[in-house]
Write a protein that holds these residues in place. Structure first.
Motif, short mmCIF file in Angstrom:
data_model
loop_
_atom_site.label_atom_id
_atom_site.label_comp_id
_atom_site.label_asym_id
_atom_site.label_seq_id
_atom_site.Cartn_x
_atom_site.Cartn_y
_atom_site.Cartn_z
N LEU A 182 0.84 -1.20 0.00
CA LEU A 182 0.00 0.00 0.00
C LEU A 182 0.88 1.24 0.00
CD1 LEU A 182 -2.68 1.55 0.25
CD2 LEU A 182 -2.57 1.19 2.73
N HIS A 183 0.67 2.09 -1.01
CA HIS A 183 1.46 3.32 -1.14
C HIS A 183 0.50 4.50 -1.20
CE1 HIS A 183 5.23 1.09 -1.88
NE2 HIS A 183 4.39 0.19 -2.36
N ILE A 184 0.63 5.39 -0.21
CA ILE A 184 -0.30 6.51 -0.06
C ILE A 184 0.38 7.79 -0.52
CG2 ILE A 184 -1.62 7.87 1.61
CD1 ILE A 184 -1.76 5.29 3.33
N PHE A 185 -0.28 8.50 -1.41
CA PHE A 185 0.24 9.76 -1.94
C PHE A 185 -0.62 10.90 -1.40
CE2 PHE A 185 1.34 6.37 -4.78
CZ PHE A 185 2.64 6.64 -5.20
N VAL A 186 -0.04 11.70 -0.51
CA VAL A 186 -0.74 12.88 0.00
C VAL A 186 -0.47 14.01 -0.99
CG1 VAL A 186 -1.03 14.45 1.96
CG2 VAL A 186 -0.44 12.04 2.35
N VAL A 187 -1.34 14.13 -1.99
CA VAL A 187 -1.05 15.03 -3.10
C VAL A 187 -1.23 16.50 -2.74
CG1 VAL A 187 -1.53 13.29 -4.86
CG2 VAL A 187 -3.40 14.75 -4.02
N THR A 188 -1.96 16.77 -1.68
CA THR A 188 -2.07 18.14 -1.16
C THR A 188 -2.55 18.08 0.28
OG1 THR A 188 -3.08 20.34 -1.42
CG2 THR A 188 -4.44 18.43 -1.99
#
Length: 280
Positions: free
Chosen positions: A11-17
């Motif tokens: 699981l890879h979480i991208f906090v894009v903003t």
């Protein structure tokens, strides 16, 4: 029971903003309180994808979070396009959104790329609007969220929803569950407050004791069982995870309830400024 410990990070979480158009009473981020949020750039996004793809795991999940991630949808699109162009891995994509910024362009893209949506639905209008309002106004989000949710369900786009319990929710368990039934959802995740961010600051106003939550949860479960006995099907997320472990000796790969937890081993979070953390 522990086979997930031998698997690579999936699981890879991208906090894009960290920016958001909402002002929820239990927000963990509070980015708008300090003069606006950060936005992930293409350079950071590319580096994050390269690191994620380097995991030897063949099946992976990319999750987009915020803030409100749709405020930086261009980067979501970049990550999906870039990752799918450089890798033949089986990657599923999920956006965690309040749905209020969903438009036809975004809808067309997520449909074309089989992107799923996760959102918050705290209950009917009275409950949801008490918990979740738009930034710089007292207007609740329910009517917008309800319309967007119906639009997604009509197009057979998979939508998962979680419920967050505040003190205002405790006496409205039937109304909350009925709201999920009205949308023909077959699952509800009854979630306690996490004492972080705004929730910590306002705990005396919106929080409760563990005993109060357990009493609320028991009432929810009893009502869900009665609904299922009438021929419907509605599962509760925590109960499903616990019972599968207790009765079937199967440990579902839900990061928060893994033992040890999934931080670092099961998931990584790529922050909008380029920092990497063990979890969101």
């Amino acid at each position: 029971m522990k086979q997930y410990l031998l698997r690579p990070t999936s699981l890879h979480i991208f906090v894009v903003t960290t920016d958001c158009n909402g002002d929820c009473i239990y927000c963990q981020a509070k980015s708008h309180q300090s003069g606006g949020g950060k936005y992930m750039t293409e350079k950071i996004a590319k580096n994050a994808v390269d690191i994620a793809i380097s995991s030897p795991c063949q099946s992976m999940a990319f999750e987009f979070q915020g803030g409100e991630p749709l405020m930086n949808f261009d980067i979501i699109r970049y990550i999906v396009d870039y990752s799918s162009s450089i890798s033949d891995k089986d990657i599923s994509y999920n956006i965690v959104s309040n749905l209020t910024l969903l438009n036809d362009e975004i809808l067309e893209y997520i449909t074309a790329h089989n992107i799923t949506i996760s959102t918050s639905l705290d209950g009917p209008a009275e409950v949801h609007n008490n918990n979740r309002t738009f930034l710089h106004s007292n207007h609740g989000m329910y009517s917008v969220v309800n319309n967007k949710l119906n639009s997604l369900l009509e197009k057979n786009i998979h939508v998962g929803a979680i419920q967050t319990t505040t003190r205002f929710s405790l006496n409205k368990y039937r109304d909350i569950i009925d709201e999920y039934m009205m949308h023909n959802m077959n699952s509800i995740f009854i979630r306690p407050l996490t004492p972080l961010g705004m929730a910590a600051d306002r705990w005396n106003e919106i929080g409760y004791t563990p005993e109060e939550f357990c009493s609320f949860y028991k009432k929810c479960i009893e009502y869900i069982i009665s609904i299922n006995k009438d021929g419907h099907f509605l599962s509760e997320g925590h109960a499903r995870i616990f019972l599968r472990k207790i009765l079937l000796q199967y440990a579902e790969n839900y990061m928060d309830l893994r033992s040890p937890c999934g931080g670092g081993l099961g998931q990584l979070a790529y922050y909008s400024d380029g920092n990497i953390y063990t979890c969101d």
